[in-house]
Design an enzyme around this catalytic site. Sequence first.
Site, PDB file in Angstrom:
ATOM      1  CG  ASP A   1     -11.018 -11.952   4.372  1.00 24.01           C
ATOM      2  OD1 ASP A   1     -10.757 -12.806   5.240  1.00 24.01           O
ATOM      3  OD2 ASP A   1     -11.016 -10.730   4.617  1.00 24.01           O
TER       4      ASP A   1
ATOM      5  CD  GLU B   1     -12.981  -9.512  10.440  1.00 18.79           C
ATOM      6  OE1 GLU B   1     -13.313  -9.274   9.275  1.00 18.79           O
ATOM      7  OE2 GLU B   1     -12.412 -10.558  10.766  1.00 18.79           O
TER       8      GLU B   1
END
Length: 819
Positions: A326, A521
């Site tokens: 990620d 997020e």
Amino acid sequence: MRPGLKLLLSTTIIWAASPAFAQHVPTALSDATAHPAKWPTAGSQGLTDPATEKFVTDLMATMTLEEKVGQMIQADIGAMKPEELRQYPLGSILAGGSSPPLGAPDRSPQMPWVETAKAFRAVAMEPRGKHAPIPLIFGIDAVHGNSNVVGATVFPHNIGLGAMRDPALMRRIGKATAEETAATGPDWAFGPTLTVPQDDRWGRAYEGYSEDPAIVRSYAGEMVLGLQGAPGTKDRIQKGYVAASAKHFLGDGGTLGGVDQGDAQVSEDELIAIHAQGYVPAIQAGSLTVMASFSSWNGAKMHGNKSLLTDVLKGRMGFQGFVVGDWNGHGQVTGCTITDCPATFNAGLDMAMAPDGWKGLFESTVRHARDGTIPMSRIDDAVRRILRVKVKLGLFDPARPFEGKAGVLGNPEHRAIAREAVAKSLVLLKNQGVLPIKASANVLVAGPGADSMGQQTGGWTLSWQGDGNSNADFPNGQTIYSGIAEAVKTGGGTATLSADGSFTAKPDVAIVVFGEQPYAEMRGDIATLEFQPGDKQALALLRKLKAAGVPTVSVFLSGRPLWVNPELNASDAFVAAWLPGSEGAGVADVLIGDKAGKPRKDFRGTLSFSWPKTAGQFTLNKGKPGYDPLFALGYGLSYARPGKVAALSEVPGFDAAALNTSIYFAKGVAPKPFAFAAEANVTRAPIDGPQTQEGAQQLNWTGGPARLSIGGASPINLSRETNGDLSLQLIYRLDRAATGPVTLSMGEGKGFDATSLFTGETGNWRTVKILLKCYQQSGSDMNAVGAPVVVRAAAPLSFSLADARIVSDPANSICPGSK
Ligand code: BGC
Ligand code: BGC
């Protein structure tokens, strides 16, 4: 009363104050090593076959070390030019949530994306070395439709899809998403998200289908099949399929306190029973890739966890695709930076997502491969997996019949699928006889979300956080209001849009659409489940309508269940509509009946997340001790299954304002008493704050230049918060205007000119939000911030500080001293 300044330093306080804390005491903190034999087996279907393996073997035999390492690194299109692929033969590119196509704005339609894909591909496919050119794989967050692209069909976010309980529809959604992705150039969707969120304060809760692993398990394989086609499908990209990426492996939904990128302090059994369940069917369905999680398991970052990435995922579970990292997640592994991290590759990561650090990471990884820090066998394994996926996707065949094709994005069939999903995802929490609404009724459509594509689509839409989107950015979408207007028109009724609920002719009924503003997020993490704590605008609107004798139907847009007891009490009907996406008409399909008031479609959604009875039920999950929801998992009324909801308590049961904390300030750093450090010429005294007695500190510069710093805890890393456009909010009152220049900095940074914040009117409390980026730009080291508030004043000044915390509000934040 608590005297003194609240410098809000840690999330830890939240946990201590939370009723859930007792359940959350870590058991095996030090144990971050998995035991593969405990884990389920799976087995990738259709990923290997002799012809593919031979092709890959032959290709690899002709590749240089640099070419091999290049395959293992992915750059962001916002931080790499296509020409750079000549010198750096990378294997992959991505478009991050805020990365626009080349030379075009962030919110761009199909063609600039197509041009971008072609521009990178053209350089990658130039002849080089002894072998045929190796195609790039281009990834994008097509997580609810190909939602980065103007004109795409935007499906409901996963939380809404979970409420449908319709695995077959998932496959159709997957296929439509794949076609719209392939039509714009990328060949890889960073989904499905198989997280199983356990703490609803987490800003990514809506990316999960459910808190219940069984629901996630029932969807995972279907979504992979929809995106990729059945295992063994040939020429996938040519047929409008793309690669899937099951994410985030593993435990992203289990972090303590619901902190994004935090630490899942759970036993191995729980990791398996809750968080791993979706991966079994996803792997079996042939998911070509899996994305590693930012989060940690019992203190160890997933990007460095060999026992999970290699021994469990690739070994026990038999995953034969590749593991992608990620966004700079490798840089968080102990001993690593974003440009240097052999540990992540040795742990089993095959491709690092190195958006901006790709050049340095490429160079250091070549070095580590050369000197054996990363064994050649590991490099070869990673490259084999990546090339295998490229073959299986059809990327070696240059034909791209979908790319640039007209009539794919937002086409009527795809929109019909999304509209069906919207209707199926609605969960009826309360209905006191007001629904369905007759199509002949005069309906007032009120609330900030009624005519807002931005609010109904949420985060991960056109921009990373989904903020700043206007209705014009969705040429193919329809707002909830517009859908209602269309529906009542057929029955001779009327729909009047009135965001503030005012009207001239009294309506038969009001549909009030309200809820959370878009977030993604990090920025979406919250401290309490109370909806609109302290500022109950929606409630005021509902009460105003009720007082005028107008029956109210609430349509609640949210990325998670929230404590809305007062709003439920003030509504005759209440519908949880989640984040429905571009097809707002799906709401009217269920709410508006025919002329006679017979339903056209019944509700069929049921909760895939438990609904809280108090604002403090953060970890409210079926089967857990003390489970006491307002509405349990699986709850959902319908026209066929009516039910009564009694008047509810309006005591939230949890006061976030009392927490003295900001969830963002320090991740996991234990709270330390803040400390003031002042040079001579600065004095300090407690005074009353805007809210509490002695709730502030008055700071006086009495003479020449002097500096005051507040902090004193061990340095904290705010680099991610900076990247995420967060701000430092100060609540202060100017008592004596500055008589000379004032600068602000963090830690030892030089700082920026903040004189303007300390001039003008005295005696009133002010709130200012300063982008962390301003601190970074003026030389503060955001990786290690010692004192978050450092004030230097050259001459007398006096102000009182009541509060300093990290907040998310980029639109209202400033950068003093810069133009
Ligand atoms: C990117 C996102 C990424 C995020 C992570 C943003 O700037 O646009 O794609 O997920 O950073 O920090
Ligand atoms: C997110 C991922 C996403 C990636 C690329 C990260 O910050 O955690 O879910 O796929 O960025 O945008």
